[in-house]
Design a protein around this motif. Sequence first.
Motif, PDB file in Angstrom:
ATOM      1  N   PRO A   1       0.804  -1.235   0.000  1.00  0.00           N
ATOM      2  CA  PRO A   1       0.000   0.000   0.000  1.00  0.00           C
ATOM      3  C   PRO A   1       0.831   1.276   0.000  1.00  0.00           C
ATOM      4  CG  PRO A   1      -0.899  -1.595   1.549  1.00  0.00           C
ATOM      5  CD  PRO A   1       0.420  -2.146   1.082  1.00  0.00           C
TER       6      PRO A   1
ATOM      7  N   ARG B   1       1.589   5.950  -2.936  1.00  0.00           N
ATOM      8  CA  ARG B   1       2.065   7.330  -2.891  1.00  0.00           C
ATOM      9  C   ARG B   1       3.147   7.561  -3.932  1.00  0.00           C
ATOM     10  NH1 ARG B   1       3.624   8.172   3.188  1.00  0.00           N
ATOM     11  NH2 ARG B   1       4.927   9.779   2.207  1.00  0.00           N
TER      12      ARG B   1
ATOM     13  N   ALA C   1       1.616  13.634  -1.556  1.00  0.00           N
ATOM     14  CA  ALA C   1       0.703  13.560  -0.407  1.00  0.00           C
ATOM     15  C   ALA C   1       1.134  14.532   0.679  1.00  0.00           C
ATOM     16  CB  ALA C   1       0.676  12.138   0.139  1.00  0.00           C
TER      17      ALA C   1
ATOM     18  N   GLN D   1      -3.314  13.797   3.805  1.00  0.00           N
ATOM     19  CA  GLN D   1      -3.443  12.679   2.875  1.00  0.00           C
ATOM     20  C   GLN D   1      -2.629  11.473   3.322  1.00  0.00           C
ATOM     21  OE1 GLN D   1      -2.084  14.915  -0.466  1.00  0.00           O
ATOM     22  NE2 GLN D   1      -4.118  15.694  -1.000  1.00  0.00           N
ATOM     23  N   ARG D   2      -1.439  11.714   3.871  1.00  0.00           N
ATOM     24  CA  ARG D   2      -0.622  10.604   4.374  1.00  0.00           C
ATOM     25  C   ARG D   2      -1.291   9.930   5.571  1.00  0.00           C
ATOM     26  NH1 ARG D   2       3.518  14.468   3.636  1.00  0.00           N
ATOM     27  NH2 ARG D   2       3.658  14.808   5.897  1.00  0.00           N
TER      28      ARG D   2
ATOM     29  N   GLU E   1      -4.199   7.831   4.424  1.00  0.00           N
ATOM     30  CA  GLU E   1      -3.731   6.609   3.779  1.00  0.00           C
ATOM     31  C   GLU E   1      -3.259   5.589   4.817  1.00  0.00           C
ATOM     32  OE1 GLU E   1      -3.438   4.361   0.395  1.00  0.00           O
ATOM     33  OE2 GLU E   1      -4.331   6.344   0.670  1.00  0.00           O
ATOM     34  N   ARG E   2      -2.659   6.092   5.898  1.00  0.00           N
ATOM     35  CA  ARG E   2      -2.160   5.198   6.945  1.00  0.00           C
ATOM     36  C   ARG E   2      -3.290   4.536   7.717  1.00  0.00           C
ATOM     37  NH1 ARG E   2      -0.916   5.095  12.306  1.00  0.00           N
ATOM     38  NH2 ARG E   2      -1.827   7.157  12.693  1.00  0.00           N
TER      39      ARG E   2
ATOM     40  N   ARG F   1      -6.765   4.377   6.826  1.00  0.00           N
ATOM     41  CA  ARG F   1      -8.016   4.063   6.128  1.00  0.00           C
ATOM     42  C   ARG F   1      -8.384   2.586   6.252  1.00  0.00           C
ATOM     43  NH1 ARG F   1      -6.857   1.228   1.711  1.00  0.00           N
ATOM     44  NH2 ARG F   1      -4.740   1.404   0.877  1.00  0.00           N
TER      45      ARG F   1
ATOM     46  N   TRP G   1      -7.024  13.724  -3.098  1.00  0.00           N
ATOM     47  CA  TRP G   1      -6.309  12.472  -2.865  1.00  0.00           C
ATOM     48  C   TRP G   1      -7.175  11.261  -3.201  1.00  0.00           C
ATOM     49  CZ3 TRP G   1      -1.565  10.947  -2.595  1.00  0.00           C
ATOM     50  CH2 TRP G   1      -1.283   9.655  -2.135  1.00  0.00           C
TER      51      TRP G   1
ATOM     52  N   ARG H   1      -6.360   8.553  -5.972  1.00  0.00           N
ATOM     53  CA  ARG H   1      -6.212   7.156  -5.559  1.00  0.00           C
ATOM     54  C   ARG H   1      -7.152   6.251  -6.344  1.00  0.00           C
ATOM     55  NH1 ARG H   1      -8.035   3.566  -1.868  1.00  0.00           N
ATOM     56  NH2 ARG H   1      -6.420   2.255  -0.961  1.00  0.00           N
TER      57      ARG H   1
END
Length: 501
Positions: A22, A26, A47, A51-52, A55-56, A58, A75, A79
């Motif tokens: 995953p 990025r 990102a 956004q980071r 993503e971490r 989600r 984002w 994605r």
Amino acid sequence: MVEAPMDVEELLMLGKYMELQPAALRQVAEGLLKVRDREGVERPLRANAVQREFERRRGRQNIVLKARQMGITTWVAGRFFLKTITGRGVMTVQVAQTREAAEGIFRMVQRFWECLPVELREGPLRRSRANVGQMCFPGLDSEFRVVSAADESAGRGLTVQYLHCSEVSRWPGDAAATLAGLRAALAPGGEMVMESTPNGAYGCFYEEWGRGVEPGVGGSDCQGDDEVVRHFFPWWMEEAYVGAPVSDLREDERRVVLAHGLTAEQIGFRRGLEASYRGLRSQEFAEDAESCFKATGECCFEVAAVEARLVELGEPVETRRGGTLQVWLPPIAGKEYLVGVDTAGGGADGDFAAVQVIEMSSGMQCAELQQRLGTLELARVSAELAREYGGATIAVERNNHGAGVLAYLDSVERYSRVYEQTGVAGWLTTAGSKPGMVSRMGALLVESPWMFFSRRLLGECRTFVAMAGGRTGAVNGAHDDCLMAMAIAQAVRAEFVLKTR
């Protein structure tokens, strides 16, 4: 920089690689996708902190509560675009609050495609269709759509792998019904993101946020199939939100600095928000996940009192008519009762009719009916309840369809105990009488919340707001029929109490 794959199989391999790793998404986004920044300069999609963090944390289903312009829409669009062009048979749908917003999102997605290497655009990612809001990739049998929540057919008849619902708190019409239809289109194992700035302590987005869960320590692997992971992003997570440094801190600013480590430049930005947005600062630039809801929406009632009573409620002692009729206090011989009726046109898609039964001396709610009924059936059910409660007085709102209900009560049901106002059967709600009805309900909710037992009623109180021009009513997609039936009953009861003093 990611080397551009040149055929379908390499695209599919890239998609599988992003699934297995995953963090690689990025890197791929930065290598392939471009956006316009705040200054209008085209640059790679790198990102930011928000956004980071998304993503971490989600999961498969997500709900995002955020301040303005944090980059979540960008984002998620990027994605999901990558997922669409690196998978076979993928359907992605993004839903915006208005057609204008949908067109803006689609222009961003169009830029994603236009900035891809020419070998991809003229090769495996050649489009067979690219009209406003839709692009199709026949080489992958995949499609990306951007639609408006105002489109009643949004998502209907589709099987969607990736669903993004943007600014849900501002969706028009029945937002809950629109969202339910889109959810029904989501494929098993599909991914969903709902995101919005807050817009009052009521409505579809507020309810969805309340049902969400905090992300587990183990990330999405620990998420249940039906659980929606909550993400809250306050304004200070956006590094661009800084202003002139401030040294003379107020007490509220000291608390924010101590709690979140804000800098003098961020406090300067915060003061600028206060000057520009005034009372809307907490809504547009949220600082916590509670006050940002309650600072907005102009609810006509005391939200804290309503929510406190909701927590205390139990279940009705009896339900009938498929749950549309709920009973909490059965009739007691010797007591006087009143039946308040809010009428509607009926039909499968019409408004609800509502009936409230209250005990005359205390005003306590005894029973409630909410159902789509025509005038004849509503007259019959109202008369049945009135007879069950010892021959209660029936107060029918005579506006609109109320005249028909009153006529049927007289000619078909032969029911004589009907409330009259200045010699005319029925209660007339007008621009002059409605403010008093609403004010009375507001006072009762604060002073005597124990009088009310219905979750439907209290839920409607939470979504009953002040509107432009001094009007009041339910927000888009909500109802106020149970509330108005109760307001009629309490107004008539107040007259009765006044006369018997």
